[in-house]
Enzyme design. Structure first.
Site, mmCIF file in Angstrom:
data_model
loop_
_atom_site.group_PDB
_atom_site.id
_atom_site.type_symbol
_atom_site.label_atom_id
_atom_site.label_comp_id
_atom_site.label_asym_id
_atom_site.label_seq_id
_atom_site.Cartn_x
_atom_site.Cartn_y
_atom_site.Cartn_z
ATOM 1 N N ASP A 1 0.708 -1.750 -0.104
ATOM 2 C CA ASP A 1 0.014 0.191 0.385
ATOM 3 C C ASP A 1 1.386 1.009 0.043
ATOM 4 O O ASP A 1 1.641 1.534 -0.610
ATOM 5 C CB ASP A 1 -1.090 0.296 1.307
ATOM 6 C CG ASP A 1 -0.712 -0.706 2.298
ATOM 7 O OD1 ASP A 1 0.478 0.003 2.725
ATOM 8 O OD2 ASP A 1 -0.930 -1.152 2.732
ATOM 9 N N LYS B 1 -5.106 2.562 -0.767
ATOM 10 C CA LYS B 1 -5.675 3.050 0.900
ATOM 11 C C LYS B 1 -5.018 4.096 1.228
ATOM 12 O O LYS B 1 -3.697 3.807 2.532
ATOM 13 C CB LYS B 1 -4.974 1.439 1.591
ATOM 14 C CG LYS B 1 -5.841 0.725 2.299
ATOM 15 C CD LYS B 1 -5.577 -0.613 3.239
ATOM 16 C CE LYS B 1 -6.344 -0.094 4.081
ATOM 17 N NZ LYS B 1 -5.672 -1.095 5.448
ATOM 18 N N MET C 1 -3.668 9.053 12.961
ATOM 19 C CA MET C 1 -4.205 9.626 12.266
ATOM 20 C C MET C 1 -5.257 10.156 12.721
ATOM 21 O O MET C 1 -6.378 9.060 12.981
ATOM 22 C CB MET C 1 -5.028 8.109 11.924
ATOM 23 C CG MET C 1 -4.835 6.788 10.877
ATOM 24 S SD MET C 1 -5.837 5.802 10.456
ATOM 25 C CE MET C 1 -5.007 4.809 12.442
#
Ligand code: SAH
Length: 500
Positions: free
Chosen positions: A36, A58, A173
């Site tokens: 990814d 992703k 995140m």
């Protein structure tokens, strides 16, 4: 059909040097790579050339395949008998769905191995000079996701526990929910002046760090348009960056460096550049191949014992010699008492790898020094084999012949210009252009129309005076010339020049 195997491999946070040895071994033997966006291209490049490479994307909001599709894909490939590396950024189990993938493999009866990676949660702060623990500040750290399932709200993140003053708090995140996270921590008693750092693109040449406090961080993020992927670190350890900062303050940090030497030789150079925080842009302008007529090289190898000396002026010459020798079913013993000379340490290293100790290597790694040293070590009438590039300069044979030595100047290999329509674009994107031989300059000129103009705003670095002269003849201004004519010397000269 035999069942294959899947390796779930953590690629580390970005710097390719942070891949584990075990991860590199898994990559080198896989026949399918599923990766990814967090995996660096230098790591993807470790897979064999004929390995099937499947990009599954992703990035938040831009999934190329859904997680279910990715899981199904690796199960299917495993059942088909393939050797699959599933490469993930950072560690495979730190907010990376590695657990689900392993469970699915288990359920389907596909054998698998887990190769942990260095997580960005610890490495990105480390590369910003922020120790995740420090005796003066904390006794624990927590790693949380700031990207909670919106349906769940914040209920599952226990801010009561997170807001522990003796803990370093790390969020992954978290950029989308930063204001809410900061609000919760304040509400649970973390003071507004608590230091916060956000590290984006940690461990890469593009790394950026924003330091503020809990009270000011949201406004700072807005002001600087600081964006993901980033690690948020909250705690007094952030203050240690002042002393411990080491990666993003070097002279070559963040510089994009065009590497024009042949792909097979670019690895050492690229690795050195990564270590200094620079980004190598590998764009070979030349490639090494057999000479137009391999006859003389083969003949010379057959009769190598007849020579008093063999002179090698590059690793390529050494490789060509021993590859041809070995094709004939022979080895280093073919040389008998014949002495060997090497132009410099890399050539000597290549000889050492073939079991030979050099009898002579000059103090400066240029042809003139080789010629001079050989004159001292040979007598009139001695036979000398010069095993080198087809297009090599004449100084060594001319000097030796003028002094009565009998020189066979044999074309061992030929340097060909690579045709790369992308080269001008790659060069335009670089801050520093490097040339490690005159032929890399020639290859560059052949591929880049208007080369002098393109080079004008950039730093041009050459491995030695001969290469620099070739560049200057073509109208290219040269800023850096290494004084030890090696890659290490070039990197050192660049480091000095850029910091000056
Ligand atoms: N398994 C990964 C994390 C995947 S979740 C790991 O262990 O590192 C993706 C998040 O990781 C990003 O949103 C960002 O918060 C963080 N991240 C990954 N690589 C990063 C990097 N090089 N610098 C900063 N943050 C990074």
């Amino acid at each position: 059909m035999p069942v294959g195997k899947v390796w779930l491999v953590g690629a580390g946070p970005g710097d390719p040097g942070l891949l584990t040895l075990k991860g590199a071994r898994a990559l080198a033997q896989c026949d399918v790579l599923v990766y990814d966006y967090l995996a660096s291209s230098a790591i993807v490049g470790l897979a064999p050339p004929d390995c099937e490479k499947i990009y599954v994307g992703k990035k938040a909001g831009a999934h190329t395949l859904t997680q279910d599709e990715i899981t199904q894909l690796i199960v299917k490939l495993g059942l088909e008998g393939r050797h699959v590396v599933r490469l993930k950024g950072g560690d495979v189990f730190v907010f990376a769905r590695g657990g689900e993938e392993a469970q699915a493999l288990h359920a389907a009866g596909v054998p698998f191995e887990i190769v942990p990676g260095i997580t960005s949660a610890i490495a990105a702060p480390a590369y910003a000079g922020i120790p995740i623990t420090h005796r003066d500040h904390n006794t624990s750290f927590s790693i949380s996701t700031g990207h909670e399932n919106p349906l769940k709200g914040y209920s599952s993140l226990d801010f009561e526990k997170l807001a522990n003053p003796s803990q370093t708090i790390v969020f992954l995140m978290a950029m989308g929910n930063l204001a809410a996270i900061v609000g919760e921590l304040r509400k649970h008693g973390i003071p507004g002046d608590k230091p916060v750092a956000i590290v984006r693109e940690g461990t890469k040449p593009t790394q950026e760090t924003l330091v503020a406090t809990l009270d000011t961080i949201v406004a700072e993020v807005e002001r600087t348009k600081f964006a993901a992927p980033a690690i948020v670190v909250i705690g007094d350890v952030v203050n240690e960056r002042e002393d411990i900062r080491w990666f993003d303050n070097g002279p070559l940090f963040g510089k994009r460096v065009l590497v024009t030497r042949p792909a097979v030789q670019a690895d050492d150079f690229s690795a050195r550049l990564w270590e200094l925080g620079a980004e190598p842009i590998v764009a070979p302008t030349i490639a090494i191949g057999p000479p137009d007529d391999p006859g003389p090289a083969n003949d010379a190898i057959e009769r190598v014992r007849d020579y008093a000396w063999v002179i090698f002026t590059s690793r390529n010459g050494v490789d060509a010699f021993f590859d041809r020798l070995s094709e004939r079913g022979r080895d280093a013993r073919a040389l008998g008492d014949t002495k060997v000379a090497a132009i410099g340490p890399k050539t000597a290293e290549a000889l050492a790898a073939r079991g030979l100790r050099v009898d002579f290597m000059p103090a400066t790694f240029i042809n003139e020094a080789v010629a001079e040293g050989m004159l001292e070590r040979t007598r009139s009438g001695d036979r000398v084999l010069l095993f080198r590039a087809q297009e090599a300069r004449d100084v060594v044979p001319e000097t030796l012949r003028a002094a009565g030595r009998s020189v066979d100047d044999v074309a061992a290999y030929k340097t060909r210009t690579v045709v790369d329509p992308e080269l001008a674009r790659k060069a335009a994107g670089a801050d520093i252009l490097t040339f490690t031989s005159s032929s890399t300059v020639a290859g560059f000129l052949a591929n880049v129309p208007g080369a002098p103009a393109l080079c004008a705003g950039k730093t041009v670095a050459c491995i030695g005076p001969v290469t620099a002269a070739t560049a200057r003849e073509a109208g290219i201004r040269v800023d850096v010339v290494a004084d030890a004519f090696t890659i290490d010397g070039l990197v050192r000269a660049l480091d000095n020049a850029v910091s000056a």
